[in-house]
Design a protein around this motif. Structure first.
Motif, mmCIF file in Angstrom:
data_model
loop_
_atom_site.group_PDB
_atom_site.id
_atom_site.type_symbol
_atom_site.label_atom_id
_atom_site.label_comp_id
_atom_site.label_asym_id
_atom_site.label_seq_id
_atom_site.Cartn_x
_atom_site.Cartn_y
_atom_site.Cartn_z
ATOM 1 N N GLN A 38 0.847 -1.192 0.000
ATOM 2 C CA GLN A 38 0.000 0.000 0.000
ATOM 3 C C GLN A 38 0.874 1.231 0.000
ATOM 4 O O GLN A 38 1.771 1.356 0.795
ATOM 5 N N SER A 39 0.640 2.139 -0.899
ATOM 6 C CA SER A 39 1.246 3.453 -0.857
ATOM 7 C C SER A 39 0.177 4.427 -1.313
ATOM 8 O O SER A 39 -0.816 4.007 -1.900
ATOM 9 N N PRO A 40 0.337 5.704 -1.047
ATOM 10 C CA PRO A 40 -0.736 6.656 -1.372
ATOM 11 C C PRO A 40 -1.223 6.528 -2.811
ATOM 12 O O PRO A 40 -0.470 6.748 -3.743
ATOM 13 N N GLY A 41 -2.471 6.142 -2.966
ATOM 14 C CA GLY A 41 -3.096 6.065 -4.287
ATOM 15 C C GLY A 41 -2.648 4.905 -5.154
ATOM 16 O O GLY A 41 -3.052 4.803 -6.288
ATOM 17 N N LEU A 42 -1.802 4.022 -4.648
ATOM 18 C CA LEU A 42 -1.295 2.935 -5.475
ATOM 19 C C LEU A 42 -1.364 1.617 -4.720
ATOM 20 O O LEU A 42 -0.913 1.508 -3.602
ATOM 21 N N ARG A 43 -1.930 0.622 -5.350
ATOM 22 C CA ARG A 43 -1.928 -0.728 -4.791
ATOM 23 C C ARG A 43 -1.309 -1.614 -5.852
ATOM 24 O O ARG A 43 -1.850 -1.745 -6.943
ATOM 25 N N ARG A 44 -0.177 -2.201 -5.561
ATOM 26 C CA ARG A 44 0.562 -2.956 -6.558
ATOM 27 C C ARG A 44 0.535 -4.437 -6.223
ATOM 28 O O ARG A 44 0.720 -4.819 -5.083
ATOM 29 N N LYS A 45 0.328 -5.254 -7.251
ATOM 30 C CA LYS A 45 0.373 -6.700 -7.073
ATOM 31 C C LYS A 45 1.827 -7.124 -6.980
ATOM 32 O O LYS A 45 2.672 -6.617 -7.692
ATOM 33 N N LYS A 46 2.094 -8.075 -6.111
ATOM 34 C CA LYS A 46 3.433 -8.632 -6.018
ATOM 35 C C LYS A 46 3.324 -10.135 -6.220
ATOM 36 O O LYS A 46 2.453 -10.774 -5.670
ATOM 37 N N LEU A 47 4.244 -10.665 -7.022
ATOM 38 C CA LEU A 47 4.101 -12.031 -7.493
ATOM 39 C C LEU A 47 5.196 -12.993 -7.050
ATOM 40 O O LEU A 47 5.070 -14.187 -7.248
ATOM 41 N N GLY A 48 6.282 -12.494 -6.492
ATOM 42 C CA GLY A 48 7.400 -13.355 -6.126
ATOM 43 C C GLY A 48 8.252 -13.754 -7.312
ATOM 44 O O GLY A 48 8.807 -14.840 -7.370
ATOM 45 N N LEU A 49 8.372 -12.847 -8.268
ATOM 46 C CA LEU A 49 9.040 -13.139 -9.530
ATOM 47 C C LEU A 49 10.066 -12.055 -9.820
ATOM 48 O O LEU A 49 9.743 -10.874 -9.812
ATOM 49 N N LYS A 50 11.319 -12.448 -10.063
ATOM 50 C CA LYS A 50 12.350 -11.492 -10.448
ATOM 51 C C LYS A 50 12.669 -11.742 -11.915
ATOM 52 O O LYS A 50 12.987 -12.872 -12.305
ATOM 53 N N ILE A 51 12.566 -10.684 -12.725
ATOM 54 C CA ILE A 51 12.752 -10.814 -14.170
ATOM 55 C C ILE A 51 13.801 -9.814 -14.643
ATOM 56 O O ILE A 51 14.056 -8.802 -13.991
ATOM 57 N N GLN A 52 14.385 -10.121 -15.814
ATOM 58 C CA GLN A 52 15.428 -9.266 -16.369
ATOM 59 C C GLN A 52 15.304 -9.225 -17.883
ATOM 60 O O GLN A 52 15.012 -10.240 -18.519
ATOM 61 N N ASP A 53 15.550 -8.039 -18.457
ATOM 62 C CA ASP A 53 15.624 -7.919 -19.911
ATOM 63 C C ASP A 53 16.836 -8.704 -20.398
ATOM 64 O O ASP A 53 17.898 -8.670 -19.768
ATOM 65 N N ILE A 54 16.652 -9.416 -21.523
ATOM 66 C CA ILE A 54 17.779 -10.101 -22.155
ATOM 67 C C ILE A 54 17.791 -9.754 -23.635
ATOM 68 O O ILE A 54 16.823 -9.197 -24.160
ATOM 69 N N GLU A 55 18.870 -10.094 -24.294
ATOM 70 C CA GLU A 55 19.029 -9.780 -25.723
ATOM 71 C C GLU A 55 17.885 -10.361 -26.541
ATOM 72 O O GLU A 55 17.314 -11.391 -26.181
ATOM 73 N N GLY A 56 17.568 -9.707 -27.637
ATOM 74 C CA GLY A 56 16.543 -10.199 -28.544
ATOM 75 C C GLY A 56 15.137 -9.807 -28.139
ATOM 76 O O GLY A 56 14.172 -10.391 -28.619
#
Length: 109
Positions: A13-31
């Motif tokens: 919870q933060s002011p005006g924002l409720r964000r889903k959290k999934l337990g997933l760490k992702i990274q951009d990769i080539e292509g």
């Protein structure tokens, strides 16, 4: 470019924002792809069967080219609790249904 995003498994919870959290760490990769670089135990992502080194290709039928695409797709509908995730594992296409656990209110009377 080496950017990575961490999508935790609890809502924040933060002011005006409720964000889903999934337990997933992702990274951009080539292509123009997004790689899973971490999955928290007992998270929505682990329950869906996602694993380290999976490459996410689509979320709910929308192509995912980078971590920004993934975050936008997951944040598009604040009330949504299920997502179809298309991904590659060892070069084979797979699909997972990721469900956000509902937080139930508890009170003492």
């Amino acid at each position: 470019d080496g950017r990575d995003e961490f999508l935790d498994n609890e809502e924040e919870q933060s002011p005006g924002l409720r964000r889903k959290k999934l337990g997933l760490k992702i990274q951009d990769i080539e292509g123009g792809r997004v790689k899973v670089i971490g999955v928290e135990e007992n998270s929505a992502a682990s329950a869906a069967g996602l694993a380290k080194d999976d490459v996410i290709t689509e979320i709910d039928g929308q192509r995912i080219n980078n971590t920004d695409d993934a975050r936008e797709q997951l944040a598009a509908d604040a009330g949504k609790i299920e997502y179809r995730i298309q991904y590659l594992r060892n070069g084979k296409e797979q699909e997972a249904l990721l469900r956000i656990p509902q937080k139930l209110k508890t009170i003492n009377l």
